[in-house]
Design a protein around this motif. Structure first.
Motif, PDB file in Angstrom:
ATOM      1  N   GLU A  60       9.842  15.698   0.185  1.00 45.94           N
ATOM      2  CA  GLU A  60       9.850  16.389  -1.106  1.00 45.94           C
ATOM      3  C   GLU A  60       9.483  17.858  -0.948  1.00 45.94           C
ATOM      4  N   SER A  85       6.262  14.839  -6.335  1.00 46.15           N
ATOM      5  CA  SER A  85       5.974  13.672  -7.180  1.00 46.15           C
ATOM      6  C   SER A  85       4.488  13.313  -7.220  1.00 46.15           C
ATOM      7  N   ASN A  91       8.300   8.273  -8.031  1.00 48.77           N
ATOM      8  CA  ASN A  91       8.303   9.307  -6.989  1.00 48.77           C
ATOM      9  C   ASN A  91       9.337  10.400  -7.254  1.00 48.77           C
ATOM     10  N   MET A  92       9.268  10.989  -8.432  1.00 47.70           N
ATOM     11  CA  MET A  92      10.239  11.992  -8.845  1.00 47.70           C
ATOM     12  C   MET A  92       9.602  13.379  -8.910  1.00 47.70           C
TER      13      MET A  92
END
Length: 187
Positions: free
Chosen positions: A47, A148, A164-165
């Motif tokens: 990420e 996230s 998990n965004m």
């Protein structure tokens, strides 16, 4: 009679034995936790790399890294000569925000979430936004890029934000009402 006496003697001697520790039938090694930690570290690294790539592609914006693990830029910045006040513990802030996916797809449009009054660090708010508000001054608009784990994490918001965004949050801070120590003590 002798047999009965011998039986009592044997039982008496056997009962004087100290108790022995019982060992578990099976032992867990903690491998599940180790695997989970490794999986989460990999997710965070992916990420963060994705966000860094997005920032590198956008040469027109001056991004800043926070000490708390997210990035941000100012849409509207208030000069230091006007005010240096940032919200602190217990201060009441009035703000509004919108949320989009890291790809720029609108999740909550501006005005979709109601304007919010929040007592700093005394109410529930996702960690990235709570930490981001502390970087702002009254009248500023800031866009935050949250991985996230700084946003809604594994559970999402149970409405539009999934597991998990990573998200982009645009925040406008309208007012900071400073609280004195006496006001905090009375609450």
């Amino acid at each position: 009679m002798k047999k009965l006496l011998a039986l009592f003697l044997i039982i008496g001697l056997a009962s004087c034995k100290s108790p022995e520790a019982r060992y578990p039938v099976s032992q867990k090694s903690g491998s599940y936790i180790d695997e989970s930690v490794a999986r989460n570290k990999k997710l965070v690294a992916q990420e963060e790399q994705y966000i860094k790539n997005l920032m590198a592609e956008d040469s027109t914006t001056s991004y800043q890294a926070s000490a708390d693990g997210f990035w941000y830029y100012y849409n509207t910045k208030v000069a230091d000569s006007i005010t240096n006040d940032h919200p602190e513990f217990g201060d009441i802030v009035d703000f509004e925000y919108s949320i989009s996916s890291i790809d720029g797809q609108t999740i909550y449009a501006e005005g979709e979430k109601p304007r919010r009054t929040y007592a700093m660090d005394q109410e529930k708010l996702f960690s990235g936004l709570r930490q981001g508000l502390k970087l702002m001054k009254e009248g500023e608009t800031v866009t935050f890029l949250f991985p996230s784990h700084k946003a809604f994490g594994y559970y999402g918001d149970k409405e539009k934000i999934g597991t998990n965004m990573p998200i982009i949050t645009k925040v406008t801070l309208y007012n900071i009402e400073k609280q004195t120590n006496n006001e905090l003590d009375n609450q």
